[in-house]
Scaffold this motif. Structure first.
Motif, PDB file in Angstrom:
ATOM      1  N   PRO A  36       0.805  -1.215   0.000  1.00 57.27           N
ATOM      2  CA  PRO A  36       0.000   0.000   0.000  1.00 57.27           C
ATOM      3  C   PRO A  36       0.847   1.278   0.000  1.00 57.27           C
ATOM      4  O   PRO A  36       0.336   2.349  -0.275  1.00 57.27           O
ATOM      5  N   ASP A  37       2.149   1.151   0.258  1.00 55.53           N
ATOM      6  CA  ASP A  37       3.017   2.322   0.289  1.00 55.53           C
ATOM      7  C   ASP A  37       3.634   2.623  -1.072  1.00 55.53           C
ATOM      8  O   ASP A  37       3.531   3.736  -1.563  1.00 55.53           O
ATOM      9  N   CYS A  38       4.241   1.603  -1.711  1.00 51.44           N
ATOM     10  CA  CYS A  38       4.947   1.849  -2.969  1.00 51.44           C
ATOM     11  C   CYS A  38       4.296   1.184  -4.175  1.00 51.44           C
ATOM     12  O   CYS A  38       4.652   1.480  -5.314  1.00 51.44           O
ATOM     13  N   GLY A  39       3.368   0.246  -3.950  1.00 47.45           N
ATOM     14  CA  GLY A  39       2.641  -0.379  -5.051  1.00 47.45           C
ATOM     15  C   GLY A  39       3.300  -1.596  -5.672  1.00 47.45           C
ATOM     16  O   GLY A  39       2.741  -2.196  -6.586  1.00 47.45           O
ATOM     17  N   VAL A  40       4.463  -2.003  -5.197  1.00 47.98           N
ATOM     18  CA  VAL A  40       5.145  -3.170  -5.756  1.00 47.98           C
ATOM     19  C   VAL A  40       4.407  -4.440  -5.314  1.00 47.98           C
ATOM     20  O   VAL A  40       3.776  -4.480  -4.256  1.00 47.98           O
ATOM     21  N   ASN A  41       4.467  -5.479  -6.153  1.00 46.31           N
ATOM     22  CA  ASN A  41       3.874  -6.769  -5.793  1.00 46.31           C
ATOM     23  C   ASN A  41       4.659  -7.401  -4.645  1.00 46.31           C
ATOM     24  O   ASN A  41       5.890  -7.431  -4.671  1.00 46.31           O
ATOM     25  N   VAL A  42       3.937  -7.889  -3.642  1.00 49.30           N
ATOM     26  CA  VAL A  42       4.555  -8.523  -2.479  1.00 49.30           C
ATOM     27  C   VAL A  42       4.051  -9.957  -2.410  1.00 49.30           C
ATOM     28  O   VAL A  42       2.846 -10.196  -2.326  1.00 49.30           O
ATOM     29  N   ASP A  43       4.973 -10.912  -2.471  1.00 42.63           N
ATOM     30  CA  ASP A  43       4.626 -12.326  -2.339  1.00 42.63           C
ATOM     31  C   ASP A  43       4.754 -12.682  -0.868  1.00 42.63           C
ATOM     32  O   ASP A  43       5.837 -12.684  -0.303  1.00 42.63           O
ATOM     33  N   ILE A  44       3.621 -12.973  -0.228  1.00 39.81           N
ATOM     34  CA  ILE A  44       3.656 -13.221   1.215  1.00 39.81           C
ATOM     35  C   ILE A  44       3.721 -14.699   1.565  1.00 39.81           C
ATOM     36  O   ILE A  44       3.810 -15.043   2.728  1.00 39.81           O
ATOM     37  N   GLY A  45       3.662 -15.565   0.591  1.00 42.37           N
ATOM     38  CA  GLY A  45       3.745 -16.995   0.868  1.00 42.37           C
ATOM     39  C   GLY A  45       2.401 -17.576   1.251  1.00 42.37           C
ATOM     40  O   GLY A  45       1.420 -16.865   1.442  1.00 42.37           O
ATOM     41  N   GLU A  46       2.352 -18.886   1.386  1.00 44.14           N
ATOM     42  CA  GLU A  46       1.093 -19.581   1.655  1.00 44.14           C
ATOM     43  C   GLU A  46       0.828 -19.774   3.142  1.00 44.14           C
ATOM     44  O   GLU A  46      -0.310 -19.987   3.539  1.00 44.14           O
ATOM     45  N   GLU A  47       1.850 -19.716   3.964  1.00 46.90           N
ATOM     46  CA  GLU A  47       1.685 -20.032   5.381  1.00 46.90           C
ATOM     47  C   GLU A  47       1.469 -18.802   6.253  1.00 46.90           C
ATOM     48  O   GLU A  47       1.433 -18.915   7.469  1.00 46.90           O
ATOM     49  N   VAL A  48       1.291 -17.641   5.641  1.00 51.35           N
ATOM     50  CA  VAL A  48       1.093 -16.424   6.418  1.00 51.35           C
ATOM     51  C   VAL A  48      -0.324 -16.414   6.992  1.00 51.35           C
ATOM     52  O   VAL A  48      -1.252 -16.967   6.404  1.00 51.35           O
ATOM     53  N   ASP A  84      -0.004 -11.384  10.954  1.00 46.28           N
ATOM     54  CA  ASP A  84       1.439 -11.490  10.733  1.00 46.28           C
ATOM     55  C   ASP A  84       1.960 -10.200  10.117  1.00 46.28           C
ATOM     56  O   ASP A  84       1.215  -9.425   9.518  1.00 46.28           O
ATOM     57  N   THR A  85       3.252  -9.982  10.252  1.00 45.50           N
ATOM     58  CA  THR A  85       3.896  -8.816   9.662  1.00 45.50           C
ATOM     59  C   THR A  85       4.908  -9.286   8.635  1.00 45.50           C
ATOM     60  O   THR A  85       5.665 -10.225   8.879  1.00 45.50           O
ATOM     61  N   VAL A  86       4.890  -8.636   7.477  1.00 43.69           N
ATOM     62  CA  VAL A  86       5.855  -8.911   6.419  1.00 43.69           C
ATOM     63  C   VAL A  86       6.509  -7.584   6.039  1.00 43.69           C
ATOM     64  O   VAL A  86       5.982  -6.520   6.337  1.00 43.69           O
ATOM     65  N   GLU A  91      10.649  -3.913  -1.701  1.00 43.30           N
ATOM     66  CA  GLU A  91      11.053  -2.723  -2.452  1.00 43.30           C
ATOM     67  C   GLU A  91      11.347  -1.526  -1.550  1.00 43.30           C
ATOM     68  O   GLU A  91      12.419  -0.960  -1.587  1.00 43.30           O
ATOM     69  N   CYS A  92      10.385  -1.145  -0.712  1.00 34.20           N
ATOM     70  CA  CYS A  92      10.551   0.077   0.089  1.00 34.20           C
ATOM     71  C   CYS A  92      10.912  -0.206   1.539  1.00 34.20           C
ATOM     72  O   CYS A  92      11.275   0.705   2.279  1.00 34.20           O
ATOM     73  N   GLY A  93      10.788  -1.469   2.000  1.00 32.41           N
ATOM     74  CA  GLY A  93      11.229  -1.844   3.330  1.00 32.41           C
ATOM     75  C   GLY A  93      10.259  -1.563   4.461  1.00 32.41           C
ATOM     76  O   GLY A  93      10.600  -1.781   5.615  1.00 32.41           O
ATOM     77  N   VAL A  94       9.035  -1.087   4.151  1.00 27.20           N
ATOM     78  CA  VAL A  94       8.085  -0.827   5.235  1.00 27.20           C
ATOM     79  C   VAL A  94       7.525  -2.139   5.760  1.00 27.20           C
ATOM     80  O   VAL A  94       7.460  -3.140   5.051  1.00 27.20           O
ATOM     81  N   ASP A  95       7.132  -2.135   7.024  1.00 32.01           N
ATOM     82  CA  ASP A  95       6.486  -3.296   7.619  1.00 32.01           C
ATOM     83  C   ASP A  95       5.002  -3.251   7.283  1.00 32.01           C
ATOM     84  O   ASP A  95       4.357  -2.200   7.394  1.00 32.01           O
ATOM     85  N   LEU A  96       4.481  -4.400   6.884  1.00 32.32           N
ATOM     86  CA  LEU A  96       3.087  -4.518   6.473  1.00 32.32           C
ATOM     87  C   LEU A  96       2.393  -5.572   7.315  1.00 32.32           C
ATOM     88  O   LEU A  96       2.945  -6.641   7.554  1.00 32.32           O
ATOM     89  N   GLU A  97       1.200  -5.275   7.741  1.00 34.64           N
ATOM     90  CA  GLU A  97       0.411  -6.223   8.519  1.00 34.64           C
ATOM     91  C   GLU A  97      -0.563  -6.930   7.591  1.00 34.64           C
ATOM     92  O   GLU A  97      -1.197  -6.297   6.750  1.00 34.64           O
ATOM     93  N   VAL A  98      -0.692  -8.249   7.760  1.00 28.65           N
ATOM     94  CA  VAL A  98      -1.653  -9.022   6.987  1.00 28.65           C
ATOM     95  C   VAL A  98      -3.021  -8.834   7.635  1.00 28.65           C
ATOM     96  O   VAL A  98      -3.256  -9.275   8.753  1.00 28.65           O
ATOM     97  N   VAL A  99      -3.913  -8.132   6.927  1.00 31.77           N
ATOM     98  CA  VAL A  99      -5.247  -7.845   7.445  1.00 31.77           C
ATOM     99  C   VAL A  99      -6.179  -9.023   7.187  1.00 31.77           C
ATOM    100  O   VAL A  99      -7.004  -9.374   8.020  1.00 31.77           O
ATOM    101  N   SER A 100      -6.049  -9.632   6.016  1.00 28.60           N
ATOM    102  CA  SER A 100      -6.828 -10.827   5.703  1.00 28.60           C
ATOM    103  C   SER A 100      -6.018 -11.695   4.749  1.00 28.60           C
ATOM    104  O   SER A 100      -5.116 -11.219   4.076  1.00 28.60           O
TER     105      SER A 100
END
Length: 74
Positions: free
Chosen positions: A5-17, A21-23, A27-36
């Motif tokens: 949501p910050d830079c728009g790059v595709n983020v592959d979070i994997g299947e076990e998230v 969880d936080t990923v 690209e930009c290094g921000v921490d992202l929370e998995v909302v769903s």
């Protein structure tokens, strides 16, 4: 895969998230929370230190307010 949501790059979070969880955006290094997870939705994660500071500030204000109120009634 979803977008940062910050830079728009595709983020592959994997299947076990899991939700909550936080990923980190690769690209930009921000921490992202998995909302769903279905569908995958990410949001900028809050900094835990900032949350703790805000809680402390709020409780300090409340204690100060109570002291001021009590001083008038002693």
């Amino acid at each position: 895969m979803t977008r940062c949501p910050d830079c728009g790059v595709n983020v592959d979070i994997g299947e076990e998230v899991e939700q909550g969880d936080t990923v980190t955006c690769p690209e930009c290094g921000v921490d992202l929370e998995v909302v769903s997870t279905n569908p995958v939705e990410l949001r900028l994660a809050k900094d835990l230190d900032e949350d703790e500071d805000e809680d402390e500030d709020e409780s300090d204000e409340t204690e100060d307010d109570l002291e001021e109120e009590n001083n008038g009634f002693h």
